[in-house]
Design an enzyme around this catalytic site. Sequence first.
Site, PDB file in Angstrom:
ATOM      1  N   ASP A   1     -24.697  25.399  48.929  1.00  0.00           N
ATOM      2  CA  ASP A   1     -24.934  24.295  49.740  1.00  0.00           C
ATOM      3  C   ASP A   1     -23.370  24.188  50.487  1.00  0.00           C
ATOM      4  O   ASP A   1     -22.512  23.694  49.969  1.00  0.00           O
ATOM      5  CB  ASP A   1     -25.083  22.957  49.270  1.00  0.00           C
ATOM      6  N   ILE A   2     -23.243  24.670  51.924  1.00  0.00           N
ATOM      7  CA  ILE A   2     -21.744  24.713  52.255  1.00  0.00           C
ATOM      8  C   ILE A   2     -21.754  23.731  53.583  1.00  0.00           C
ATOM      9  O   ILE A   2     -22.607  23.917  54.487  1.00  0.00           O
ATOM     10  CB  ILE A   2     -21.553  26.208  52.874  1.00  0.00           C
ATOM     11  N   GLU A   3     -20.958  22.607  53.285  1.00  0.00           N
ATOM     12  CA  GLU A   3     -20.795  21.610  54.555  1.00  0.00           C
ATOM     13  C   GLU A   3     -19.248  21.108  54.423  1.00  0.00           C
ATOM     14  O   GLU A   3     -18.624  21.555  53.499  1.00  0.00           O
ATOM     15  CB  GLU A   3     -21.764  20.608  54.565  1.00  0.00           C
ATOM     16  N   ASP A   4     -19.075  20.181  55.278  1.00  0.00           N
ATOM     17  CA  ASP A   4     -17.783  19.458  55.157  1.00  0.00           C
ATOM     18  C   ASP A   4     -16.736  20.459  55.149  1.00  0.00           C
ATOM     19  O   ASP A   4     -16.429  21.421  55.829  1.00  0.00           O
ATOM     20  CB  ASP A   4     -17.610  18.252  54.298  1.00  0.00           C
TER      21      ASP A   4
END
Length: 581
Positions: free
Chosen positions: A155-158
Site C-alpha cells: 500500500d503506497i501512498e502519501d
Amino acid sequence: MRRPRSARALLATLATVAASAGLVIGTGTGAQAATPLPAHVFAPYFEAYSSDSPADLAQKSGAKYLTMAFVQSDAKGSCTPYWNGRTGQPISSSVFGADIATIRSRGGDVIPSFGGYAADNGGTEIADSCTSVDSIAAAYEKVITTYDLSRLDMDIEDNSLTDKAGIDRRNQAIKKVQDWAAAGGRSVQISYTLPTTTNGLASSGLAVLQSANTYGAKVDVVNIMTFDYYDGATHNMANDTQSAATGLYGQLASLYPSKTPAQLWGTIGVTEMPGIDDYGAAETFTTADATAVYDWAVAKGINTLSFWALQRDNGGCPGTGGSDTCSGIAQDPWYFSHTFEPFTGGGGPVSDDFSVAVAPGSASVAPGGSTTATVSTAVTSGDAKTVALTATGAPAGVTASLSPSSVTAGGSARLTVSASASAAPGTYPLTITGSAGALAHSTTFTLTVSGPGGGGTLVNGGFESGSLAPWTCESGGAVVSSPTHGGSYAVKTAPTSSQTGECTQTLTLKPNTAYTLSGWVQGDYAYLGVRGSASASTWTSSAGWARLTVPFTTGASGTVTVYLHGWYGQSAVYGDDFSVA
C-alpha cells in the site's frame, strides 16, 4: 494525490490496501507452496489494529477472504516488520495464526498488506524505513513463510509515493523475493495498492510501476483506491470507479504491451469505501453503487474487488464520514459484503496459469566465456501445464540456450549464455519467455559482455541499460532517470552515517599501461577513482554536473576497480557517462 485520511491517521496505522488472499499457517521454514488465490476474489480490508478477531468477522460478514492491514516497522530506520508497527505484535504464528487457520478451514484465506497511510506518512513503511534491499526482502520472506502466503500487498501512498529511493528498494526486494520463491517452487503474487484520479493513476503512482519494470519485479495486481479524491467535485462513485479503472487499463496496456485485454483487466483491482469517505458527503458510495460496481467488475473480469474496511460495513453512525467502525449511511449490517461476496471465483473455474523467473537475474562474461542461470516456473492457478521456454534478444556473437527447452509448470531449466571472442562489449537484456497455449510470461536476464582482456572497456558507463549491472553499489544505490548528464539514466549513490554509498566496477586492463578514467558527477564530496593494480582518485562538490578525470597507470596484473562514492552522512552523489581510455 489525496490529502491524509484524518480519521485513520488518529489510529496509528491505517489507509487502504487491496489484494486477495492465500495462506495456510506455515512453520517459518516454509518450503510448502500456498494455495493460489482465485482468479477473481473479493477481499475486504480487516483493520488489524483493532481488537476484533478476523475469523469472527469473516464468519459474521460471510467474507471468506480478507486483506489484513497493516505490516510496518516499529520506528523509522528499522528493518523489522510488525503488525501495525507494534512490537507486541511480531510476525509470528502466535499473532493471528489461529484466526488464519480458522479462516482457511472454511475455504478462505488472507493477505497481509505492507504500508498504509500512517506508515507511508511517518516513514515506517518497511522499504522507506529500511535502507538494505536484502533486509527488506528478508522481511517479506519472513511474512510469507510464517503464514505460508500466496500474495503480498504494498500500500503506497502519501510520502511513500515521492520517496524514490524507497520505491526502488522496494521493487529490488520484490524481485529478490520472486526469484527466491520461484527457486523454491512457491507461487507468490504481488499487488500494489495506489491512490487514483478519476482517470487513472497520477504520475507518482505510475512511477511506482515503472520502477518495478526497471528492476524486473512482476506486479500481478494493480489495485486502485477509488475514493478520497479530494478534488472539490461531487462524485457518482460507481461511474468514477469505472472511469478510473478504464484509465488504469490504458496505462497498463502501455506498460505491458504483450498482455491481452483479458490479461490487462485481470491485473486490475478496485477498492471502495462504503458510505461517506474521508472527504465527506460529496464522495458517498451508496448501496446502489455497490450493485453497479459488482456487475461491472464481473463483466470486465477484474482480479480483485475490495473495500475499506470490514468494520465499517454497518449503518451505525448516520451522517458521519470517514469512520473506521461504520459507513455513515443507512444500510443493513454486512450489506456491502453480501453484495460483493459472489465475485470470488468470478468467471467460472480458476484458469491454469504459471510464472517464470530467472536466478541470478544478471551476469557478466568476457568474450570467449559463458555463464549459466536457473529458469524456474511455478503454478499460479489451476493445473500444471507444459511450458515451452525460449531466450531472445542475444546480440551478435552471443548464444543463449535452455535445457530442457520445455518443462511442466513447477519445473526448472538451465540457461546457458556463451559469448564468442568477437562479441561486442556492452550490456544486453535477454528475454526468457515461457509459453503454454495462448498464455505467455516473460522475465529478463541482463548479460554484460566485458571488454576483451587488455581492451580497457568500462561497461554500462552511461547506465543506459536502465540497470546497474555490471556495477555493484552499497545499499540504496540505484539507477535513476533524473538528474542525468546524458541519455536517460544516471547512477545515484546513497551515503549514510555508516557507508559512503560506493558503486564499483572491476576491469582487466593492459598491465603497466597509462589510462585516464573520466566521468561526470554531481553532489557534495563526490569521489571518483581506481584501486587495485593502480591507485588514484579525485573529488569535487558541485550542485551541477562537473567532469572529473583520474589519470592512472596499471601494475603487473592490470586489474583495477573503478569506484564512485560520496561521504559519510552527506547527501546523495550522482554519476554518469564514465569511461576509461
